[in-house]
Design a protein around this motif. Structure first.
Motif, PDB file in Angstrom:
ATOM      1  N   HIS A 130     -23.399  -5.296  37.967  1.00  0.00           N
ATOM      2  CA  HIS A 130     -23.101  -6.132  39.136  1.00  0.00           C
ATOM      3  C   HIS A 130     -23.699  -7.528  38.978  1.00  0.00           C
ATOM      4  N   ILE A 131     -24.916  -7.596  38.449  1.00  0.00           N
ATOM      5  CA  ILE A 131     -25.592  -8.886  38.272  1.00  0.00           C
ATOM      6  C   ILE A 131     -24.819  -9.756  37.279  1.00  0.00           C
ATOM      7  N   THR A 132     -24.425  -9.155  36.161  1.00  0.00           N
ATOM      8  CA  THR A 132     -23.670  -9.913  35.147  1.00  0.00           C
ATOM      9  C   THR A 132     -22.322 -10.351  35.700  1.00  0.00           C
ATOM     10  N   ALA A 133     -21.634  -9.450  36.396  1.00  0.00           N
ATOM     11  CA  ALA A 133     -20.333  -9.786  36.979  1.00  0.00           C
ATOM     12  C   ALA A 133     -20.470 -10.917  37.996  1.00  0.00           C
ATOM     13  N   ALA A 134     -21.521 -10.872  38.802  1.00  0.00           N
ATOM     14  CA  ALA A 134     -21.736 -11.910  39.812  1.00  0.00           C
ATOM     15  C   ALA A 134     -21.963 -13.273  39.162  1.00  0.00           C
ATOM     16  N   ARG A 135     -22.723 -13.305  38.078  1.00  0.00           N
ATOM     17  CA  ARG A 135     -22.949 -14.585  37.358  1.00  0.00           C
ATOM     18  C   ARG A 135     -21.625 -15.193  36.907  1.00  0.00           C
ATOM     19  N   HIS A 136     -20.748 -14.344  36.380  1.00  0.00           N
ATOM     20  CA  HIS A 136     -19.446 -14.831  35.931  1.00  0.00           C
ATOM     21  C   HIS A 136     -18.624 -15.349  37.107  1.00  0.00           C
ATOM     22  N   MET A 137     -18.673 -14.626  38.233  1.00  0.00           N
ATOM     23  CA  MET A 137     -17.895 -15.053  39.390  1.00  0.00           C
ATOM     24  C   MET A 137     -18.363 -16.411  39.889  1.00  0.00           C
ATOM     25  N   PHE A 138     -19.672 -16.605  39.986  1.00  0.00           N
ATOM     26  CA  PHE A 138     -20.187 -17.898  40.446  1.00  0.00           C
ATOM     27  C   PHE A 138     -19.847 -19.005  39.452  1.00  0.00           C
ATOM     28  N   ALA A 139     -19.907 -18.694  38.169  1.00  0.00           N
ATOM     29  CA  ALA A 139     -19.643 -19.714  37.147  1.00  0.00           C
ATOM     30  C   ALA A 139     -18.180 -20.141  37.104  1.00  0.00           C
ATOM     31  N   PHE A 140     -17.276 -19.179  37.304  1.00  0.00           N
ATOM     32  CA  PHE A 140     -15.861 -19.475  37.050  1.00  0.00           C
ATOM     33  C   PHE A 140     -14.965 -19.486  38.281  1.00  0.00           C
ATOM     34  N   TRP A 141     -15.421 -18.904  39.409  1.00  0.00           N
ATOM     35  CA  TRP A 141     -14.539 -18.831  40.584  1.00  0.00           C
ATOM     36  C   TRP A 141     -15.138 -19.417  41.851  1.00  0.00           C
ATOM     37  N   GLN A 142     -16.335 -19.993  41.753  1.00  0.00           N
ATOM     38  CA  GLN A 142     -17.005 -20.493  42.958  1.00  0.00           C
ATOM     39  C   GLN A 142     -16.155 -21.527  43.708  1.00  0.00           C
ATOM     40  N   ASP A 143     -15.497 -22.406  42.962  1.00  0.00           N
ATOM     41  CA  ASP A 143     -14.698 -23.464  43.592  1.00  0.00           C
ATOM     42  C   ASP A 143     -13.469 -22.920  44.310  1.00  0.00           C
ATOM     43  N   ARG A 144     -13.019 -21.716  43.906  1.00  0.00           N
ATOM     44  CA  ARG A 144     -11.800 -21.159  44.492  1.00  0.00           C
ATOM     45  C   ARG A 144     -12.074 -20.092  45.542  1.00  0.00           C
ATOM     46  N   TRP A 145     -13.357 -19.764  45.767  1.00  0.00           N
ATOM     47  CA  TRP A 145     -13.683 -18.694  46.715  1.00  0.00           C
ATOM     48  C   TRP A 145     -13.369 -19.109  48.153  1.00  0.00           C
ATOM     49  N   THR A 146     -12.739 -18.207  48.894  1.00  0.00           N
ATOM     50  CA  THR A 146     -12.499 -18.450  50.314  1.00  0.00           C
ATOM     51  C   THR A 146     -12.833 -17.177  51.092  1.00  0.00           C
ATOM     52  N   PRO A 147     -13.362 -17.309  52.315  1.00  0.00           N
ATOM     53  CA  PRO A 147     -13.681 -16.113  53.099  1.00  0.00           C
ATOM     54  C   PRO A 147     -12.394 -15.387  53.482  1.00  0.00           C
ATOM     55  N   ARG A 148     -12.394 -14.070  53.336  1.00  0.00           N
ATOM     56  CA  ARG A 148     -11.230 -13.279  53.735  1.00  0.00           C
ATOM     57  C   ARG A 148     -11.602 -11.802  53.797  1.00  0.00           C
ATOM     58  N   PRO A 149     -10.923 -11.053  54.671  1.00  0.00           N
ATOM     59  CA  PRO A 149     -11.173  -9.608  54.706  1.00  0.00           C
ATOM     60  C   PRO A 149     -10.706  -8.961  53.403  1.00  0.00           C
ATOM     61  N   ASP A 150     -11.417  -7.949  52.958  1.00  0.00           N
ATOM     62  CA  ASP A 150     -11.071  -7.251  51.717  1.00  0.00           C
ATOM     63  C   ASP A 150     -10.395  -5.925  52.052  1.00  0.00           C
ATOM     64  N   GLY A 151      -9.083  -5.903  51.916  1.00  0.00           N
ATOM     65  CA  GLY A 151      -8.314  -4.700  52.224  1.00  0.00           C
ATOM     66  C   GLY A 151      -8.667  -3.525  51.333  1.00  0.00           C
ATOM     67  N   ASP A 152      -9.061  -3.813  50.095  1.00  0.00           N
ATOM     68  CA  ASP A 152      -9.449  -2.735  49.170  1.00  0.00           C
ATOM     69  C   ASP A 152     -10.665  -1.979  49.692  1.00  0.00           C
TER      70      ASP A 152
END
Length: 199
Positions: free
Chosen positions: A149-171
């Motif tokens: 989870h820690i490694t995955a989170a680092r990647h998400m912040f590095a590569f998707w932070q600019d595109r993140w938007t708040p939304r409900p997670d249906g999954d």
């Protein structure tokens, strides 16, 4: 169990590395950190060792402790490892869920959906996944999943932070429903697809 100085320093530094506030190559200055937390160098050294064990920092000869670089190619491996290990954990956890454990999963889901910034969302998202899997009662497996989870989170912040938007997670809602219904094949299928979906 109260948080020790080592726990506090480790968690603070880990979050700063995960979010990119401490970038790759940044030197972790033992004396500055000890002063900031009003502690001796001993708990800081222990926190550094924990960061090193998680692959977040490494000791460079003559240069001190440095934040490790991200390897863009490792995310595919991390995703596939998460799929394998989290589905294994869910297989053991699902039959053991009760009203109390499901309430904890639902609370984490609601907090995740309500998050208005990525740092809060990431913290709540990890809490959701851990609460879903915790009844498996397999601590070594859960420790390995937390590291991923820690490694995955680092990647998400590095590569998707600019595109993140708040939304409900249906999954997340569908996973809770499948767990409540004790539908293991559906829950495992939902989890596989959820972890492989790059958003």
């Amino acid at each position: 169990m109260s948080e020790t100085a080592v726990d506090k320093i480790f968690r603070a530094l880990m979050e700063r590395i995960v979010t990119g506030d401490l970038p790759a190559g940044e030197k972790l200055r033992q004396d500055h950190i000890a002063r900031d937390y009003e502690v001796s160098h001993v708990p800081v050294r222990e926190a550094f060792l924990r960061l090193e064990a998680k692959g977040l920092a490494r000791s460079v000869p003559h240069k001190g402790m440095r934040v490790t670089a991200l390897e863009p190619t490792e995310i595919r491996e991390v995703i596939e490892m998460r799929v394998a290990l989290e589905v294994l954990a869910l297989t053991h956890a699902l039959p053991r869920h009760d009203a109390t454990s499901l309430a904890a999963v639902e609370e984490a889901r609601a907090a995740c959906d309500a998050a208005s910034d990525m740092v809060t969302w990431d913290r709540c998202n990890r809490r959701f996944h851990l609460a879903l899997l915790l009844p498996c009662a397999m601590p070594r497996l859960m420790a390995a999943i937390e590291d991923l989870h820690i490694t995955a989170a680092r990647h998400m912040f590095a590569f998707w932070q600019d595109r993140w938007t708040p939304r409900p997670d249906g999954d997340h809602a569908a996973l809770i429903a499948a767990t409540q219904a004790q539908d293991l094949p559906l829950a495992c299928d939902l989890l596989r697809r959820h972890l492989r979906r790059v958003s």
